[in-house]
Write a protein that holds these residues in place. Structure first.
Motif, short mmCIF file in Angstrom:
data_model
loop_
_atom_site.label_atom_id
_atom_site.label_comp_id
_atom_site.label_asym_id
_atom_site.label_seq_id
_atom_site.Cartn_x
_atom_site.Cartn_y
_atom_site.Cartn_z
N LEU A 117 13.16 3.81 -1.43
CA LEU A 117 14.02 3.18 -0.44
C LEU A 117 13.31 2.95 0.89
O LEU A 117 13.75 2.14 1.70
CB LEU A 117 15.28 4.02 -0.21
N ILE A 118 12.20 3.66 1.13
CA ILE A 118 11.47 3.42 2.38
C ILE A 118 10.85 2.03 2.41
O ILE A 118 10.46 1.55 3.48
CB ILE A 118 10.38 4.49 2.62
N VAL B 157 2.56 11.39 2.66
CA VAL B 157 3.17 12.23 3.69
C VAL B 157 4.66 11.96 3.82
O VAL B 157 5.49 12.88 3.77
CB VAL B 157 2.46 12.03 5.05
N VAL B 158 5.02 10.68 3.97
CA VAL B 158 6.44 10.32 4.07
C VAL B 158 7.15 10.64 2.76
O VAL B 158 8.26 11.20 2.75
CB VAL B 158 6.60 8.84 4.44
N GLY B 159 6.50 10.29 1.64
CA GLY B 159 7.10 10.58 0.34
C GLY B 159 7.27 12.07 0.11
O GLY B 159 8.29 12.51 -0.44
N GLY B 160 6.29 12.84 0.54
CA GLY B 160 6.40 14.29 0.39
C GLY B 160 7.56 14.87 1.17
O GLY B 160 8.30 15.73 0.69
N TRP B 161 7.72 14.38 2.43
CA TRP B 161 8.84 14.86 3.23
C TRP B 161 10.16 14.48 2.58
O TRP B 161 11.10 15.28 2.54
CB TRP B 161 8.74 14.27 4.64
N GLY C 268 0.82 -1.21 0.00
CA GLY C 268 0.00 0.00 0.00
C GLY C 268 0.84 1.26 0.00
O GLY C 268 0.53 2.23 -0.67
N LEU C 269 1.94 1.22 0.75
CA LEU C 269 2.85 2.36 0.79
C LEU C 269 3.43 2.62 -0.59
O LEU C 269 3.47 3.76 -1.07
CB LEU C 269 3.97 2.07 1.80
N ASP C 270 3.87 1.56 -1.26
CA ASP C 270 4.47 1.72 -2.57
C ASP C 270 3.47 2.19 -3.61
O ASP C 270 3.81 2.92 -4.54
CB ASP C 270 5.10 0.41 -3.02
N SER C 271 2.21 1.77 -3.45
CA SER C 271 1.19 2.14 -4.43
C SER C 271 0.89 3.64 -4.42
O SER C 271 0.52 4.21 -5.44
CB SER C 271 -0.11 1.36 -4.16
N THR C 272 1.04 4.27 -3.25
CA THR C 272 0.66 5.68 -3.16
C THR C 272 1.84 6.64 -3.00
O THR C 272 1.70 7.83 -3.26
CB THR C 272 -0.30 5.91 -1.98
N VAL C 273 3.01 6.11 -2.54
CA VAL C 273 4.14 7.01 -2.39
C VAL C 273 4.53 7.60 -3.74
O VAL C 273 5.03 8.73 -3.84
CB VAL C 273 5.34 6.28 -1.74
N LEU C 274 4.26 6.85 -4.81
CA LEU C 274 4.60 7.32 -6.14
C LEU C 274 3.73 8.50 -6.56
O LEU C 274 4.15 9.34 -7.36
CB LEU C 274 4.44 6.18 -7.15
#
Length: 514
Positions: A167-168, A151-155, A22-28
């Motif tokens: 890399l997260i 949020v994490v990707g934006g930071w 889920g993280l990978d699907s949206t961090v992009l």
């Protein structure tokens, strides 16, 4: 045999796996505008970066479920986590759109094994009474990627280079590996099931051709012969796939699963929900940045109402489903999602964030109402022995819905944007750049100091967004009608022949390895 305590630890391990996906699907999603600039990616490139992951995942889910049943679900989960981590590193250090698309495809292959086998293990270790609660945890873990990714990707994007968003995944993969090793029991399904090469080739060719044709239609126009021929060829390949499955001695997809109304309509309706949500998440970050002027972190924070709505919706749906039944709850959820999407279709370039936050929260609540009950209806119709291939089929349908959501709604948005943006008086190079994407259009307008062009880009993109939301809302309404007509009110009993087991136990020794 899994004990009462260990199966909940196992659920935590499975949740880590789905959280990584889920993280990978949206961090992009928040990185798309950055990729458009740094890698000189067109809107078509951005769609392929997103869709290559979803398409490979969807194409590989069916054989992955079968392989897990045959060779062991724990073993396959561990291998998939290793592949997922390696592909994440490859994505981070890609130097061209082609490399990134290829690495994303490898990432999708790892996810293709993780998704069906995590839900298959849930079917094995939790009985019908505890499965809804476990499934809500599983769905919520996947959904947490919606806010955490942006949020994490934006930071990360605001402080590091774009590759850091991939890399997260690495620490998530390492934690998942340890957790699966410690707490997930080994289990098997139909170990005598043979391969179906013809089914694999036809299903993969059909999905790739159909999605490629739709993307090309967005770039070249719906009248482009090559796009139409490719899309029609994909549909024909999928039709041949279904015909082959009826004849094959060992079909990739057991069509007998569709005799269950709960399985059929639960899977289809979760697909409908995925169509609208993935399409919305593809467009919103570009809207926040190109139209609203947000940075990457601000974009991630602005997506938080989606998960807030989802969590509230899932909690309410969990209380209502035992009393009202899946039919009523899923129908209400799809109508709620449609209401949010239709409200979003009134968004303009100058619309305040408060209104946007409200309609995306409503759409998220609709997803929370829809997804867990629909998934539980489908999984509840599966026996433990067929949980791998059945879960693979459910996840394949969901991911096809997501891929088509990005493709179809992205194409609608792109077509409306290209038709609406005003490029009169620009050089051919500048005009082409403006038409490529709203991000490029804003950059050109700001570089030229052309306020009129900037206004035109933002208005054209918003118009495309509104049109795509109308399409997504119409699909959700159609899903609500189908739920009302065909979805059983109560979960179906498992398939005939499924063994009755105490909560947390595994199938008979012939089907499991302690």
């Amino acid at each position: 045999m899994a004990t009462s305590t260990s199966r909940w630890w196992a659920l935590g391990a499975l949740a880590l796996c789905t959280l990584a996906i889920g993280l990978d699907s949206t961090v992009l999603s928040v990185a798309l505008p950055t990729l458009a600039g740094d890698l000189h990616a067109t809107t078509g490139d951005l769609q392929w970066i997103t869709t290559s992951y979803l398409l490979v995942m969807a194409a590989a889910l069916l054989p992955a479920g079968m392989l897990g049943d045959r060779f062991g679900r724990k073993r396959m989960l561990l291998g998939a986590l290793v592949l997922f981590g390696a592909a994440s590193v490859a994505c981070a250090y890609a130097v061209s759109t082609g490399q990134l698309i290829a690495a994303r495809a490898a990432l999708g292959l790892g996810a293709a094994v993780l998704m069906p086998l995590t839900s298959a293990v849930l079917t094995v270790i939790f009985d019908a009474g505890e499965r809804p609660k476990a499934l809500t945890v599983w769905v919520t873990a996947s959904a947490l990627g919606i806010p955490l990714g942006p949020v994490v990707g934006g930071w990360l994007l605001d402080n590091f280079w774009w590759g850091s968003v991939f890399l997260i995944n690495v620490p998530m993969v390492l934690a998942g590996l340890i957790a699966v090793l410690l707490w997930v029991p080994e289990s098997h399904g139909d170990r005598a099931r043979r391969f179906d090469p013809g089914g694999i080739v036809l299903s993969t060719a059909g999905l790739v051709a159909l999605t490629y044709g739709v993307i090309e239609a967005g770039e070249r126009g719906w009248a482009d012969p090559r796009s139409l021929v490719t899309a029609v060829g994909g549909i024909a390949a999928l039709a041949l796939f279904l015909a082959w499955q009826r004849r094959a001695r060992a079909p990739l997809v057991d069509l007998a699963l569709f005799r269950s109304r709960a399985f059929t309509w639960g899977a289809l309706l979760s697909t409908v929900a995925g169509f609208g949500m993935f399409g919305m998440l593809f467009a919103l970050p570009q809207f926040f940045q190109a139209v609203g002027g947000s940075d990457a972190l601000g974009t991630g924070l602005r997506l938080l109402p989606v998960i807030g709505g989802l969590l509230v919706g899932a909690r309410i749906a969990g209380r209502l489903e035992p009393r009202l039944g899946a039919k009523a709850v899923v129908t209400a959820g799809l109508l709620l999602m449609a209401g949010g999407l239709f409200a979003g279709a009134t968004t303009g370039p100058g619309t305040g964030y408060g209104f946007v936050a409200a309609w995306i929260a409503v759409a998220g609540a609709g997803l929370g109402f829809t997804m867990p009950p629909a998934m539980n209806a489908a999984l509840g119709a599966l026996s433990p022995e067929r949980s791998g291939v059945g879960s693979g089929l459910i996840q394949a349908m969901r991911q096809v819905g997501g891929a088509l959501g990005v493709t179809v709604l992205g194409t609608v948005l792109n077509g409306a944007y290209r038709d609406g943006v005003e490029v009169t008086g620009l050089s051919a190079t500048a005009a082409d750049a403006v038409r490529d994407s709203a991000t490029a259009g804003v950059a050109v307008a700001e570089g030229l100091g052309d306020a009129a062009l900037l206004e035109s880009v933002r208005a054209a993109f918003t118009s495309g967004l509104d049109l795509s939301l109308v399409v997504a809302g119409a699909v959700a309404v159609a899903g609500a009608v189908l739920a009302l007509l065909f979805l059983p009110a109560r979960p179906a009993a498992p398939e005939p022949g499924a063994a009755t087991r105490p909560p947390g136990s595994l199938p008979a020794p012939a089907e499991s390895v302690p």
